[in-house]
Write an enzyme that holds these catalytic residues in place. Structure first.
Site, PDB file in Angstrom:
ATOM      1  CG  ASP A  44      -1.808   0.982   1.260  1.00 28.47           C
ATOM      2  OD1 ASP A  44      -1.697   2.156   0.645  1.00 28.47           O
ATOM      3  OD2 ASP A  44      -2.692   0.955   1.979  1.00 28.47           O
ATOM      4  CD  GLU A  62      -0.727   1.358   9.399  1.00 35.50           C
ATOM      5  OE1 GLU A  62      -1.764   1.283  10.487  1.00 35.50           O
ATOM      6  OE2 GLU A  62      -0.532   0.088   8.918  1.00 35.50           O
ATOM      7  CD  GLU A  87      -6.281  -4.054  13.346  1.00 36.11           C
ATOM      8  OE1 GLU A  87      -5.161  -4.306  13.735  1.00 36.11           O
ATOM      9  OE2 GLU A  87      -6.195  -3.839  12.026  1.00 36.11           O
ATOM     10  CG  HIS A 143      -4.447  -1.981   3.608  1.00 37.49           C
ATOM     11  ND1 HIS A 143      -3.570  -0.482   3.836  1.00 37.49           N
ATOM     12  CD2 HIS A 143      -4.414  -2.352   4.847  1.00 37.49           C
ATOM     13  CE1 HIS A 143      -3.292  -0.560   5.056  1.00 37.49           C
ATOM     14  NE2 HIS A 143      -3.918  -1.852   5.652  1.00 37.49           N
TER      15      HIS A 143
END
Ligand code: SAH
Length: 321
Positions: A48, A141, A150, A291
């Site tokens: 990406d 990230e 998440e 992505h």
């Protein structure tokens, strides 16, 4: 001119992403770190270019922030961001990840000549001990689908509160989420109305569940039929974990006579401090696809709208227990 109200609360993000999304993001709960142990998910992230090159640009264009500084990479994966930081002149980088990809990270770091500059530590950020009391910079990230899926931002905030010096810098330092209305008849037909008649069998009871789950996908930006409304804007230096669960109002102005089938959402993250001015990593449908794609929430019934209409609603985001 009409004013409509849309309530989109209690979408089940966990169910959606476990079942609906692609790749190793399917791994949640116990299997979370197993997913990140395999190279394939790192391949997807590294390929990406929007993602990886924006981080690289942010790190390489801030020599004053990184030169001779102590850096913590929260969730280092293959070590790519740690290597960028070392290339930018960091004094030392601590690269932490709980997944077994750290074994590769160590080899990668050694093969690229940064063995003395980068220390890889395997473990959960919440449990590891660093050989320093404070760091000058945290790079990470951490973004998931719908930005917050998440919950890895919790980990970054934990690291911030434990190790970041008061004048320290976070890469990125700001994030924002947006919502807009969408004409999406074709895809709705494929994903929702499909269940009405499957080989002459009525499976329409499944529709309820389909509508309950957000969809991670891209769409043609020309299908957006309102302005975008910001539903969350966080300063990573000050935001608290509690503030990541929120209920906010939105108000959209319809841009043409059309039908609204869904609400679409996306996010931007910002590096507001680079020497070349603010840098944005955008997952907007109007920018190059990443992505993360976008996230689409279908309405129960399509809503006819006219130019100038206002759509008001509220969106509540909370963690799945
Ligand atoms: N920084 C890398 C990888 C990003 S993916 C890159 O930019 O390519 C996020 C990484 O964070 C994953 O490898 C995952 O295993 C790790 N991670 C997530 N939560 C963590 C935690 N609590 N402790 C340690 N590592 C974590």
């Amino acid at each position: 001119m009409q004013s409509n109200s849309i309530e989109k609360e209690d979408f089940d993000l966990a169910t959606c992403f476990e079942k609906g999304a692609e790749g190793c993001y399917k791994q949640v709960g116990e299997g979370y770190f197993d997913g990140y142990s395999h190279f394939s998910i790192h391949e997807e992230m590294l390929k990406d270019r929007v993602r990886t090159e924006t981080y690289e640009r942010a790190i390489m264009t801030c020599p004053a922030l990184l030169k001779d500084k102590i850096v913590l990479d929260v969730g280092c994966g293959t070590g790519i961001l740690s290597i960028f930081a070392a290339r930018a002149g960091a004094k030392h980088v601590y690269a932490v990840d709980n997944a077994n990809i750290v074994h590769q990270a160590r080899e990668i770091i050694e093969a690229n000549g940064f063995k003395d500059k980068i220390t890889v530590i395997q473990g959960k950020v919440e449990n590891v001990t660093l050989p320093v009391q404070q760091v000058d910079v945290i790079i990470s990230e951490w973004m998931g689908y719908f930005l917050l899926y998440e919950s890895m931002l919790d980990t970054v905030l934990f690291a911030r509160d434990k190790w970041l010096s008061p004048e320290g810098q976070l890469f990125p330092d700001r994030a924002a989420m947006y919502i807009a209305s969408l004409e999406d008849e074709e895809y709705r037909g494929e994903k929702v109305d499909f269940w009405d008649n499957v080989y002459d069998v009525d499976m329409s009871c499944v529709k309820k569940q389909v509508l309950h789950e957000p969809l991670v996908d891209t769409f043609d930006s020309r299908l957006v039929n309102s302005n975008a409304c910001c539903i969350l804007d966080i300063d990573l230096k000050t935001v608290t974990i509690e503030q990541l669960q929120f209920a906010n109002q939105y108000s959209l102005k319809v841009s043409k006579k059309d039908t609204v089938h869904a609400l679409a959402s996306w996010f931007d993250t910002f590096f507001s401090f680079t020497d070349q001015g603010p840098l944005t990593l955008s997952t907007s449908p109007f920018e190059t696809t990443t992505h993360w794609k976008q996230v689409v929430f279908y309405l129960e019934k399509p809503l006819p709208v006219y130019e100038g209409d206002s759509l008001h609603g509220s969106i509540a985001v909370k963690k799945n227990t």
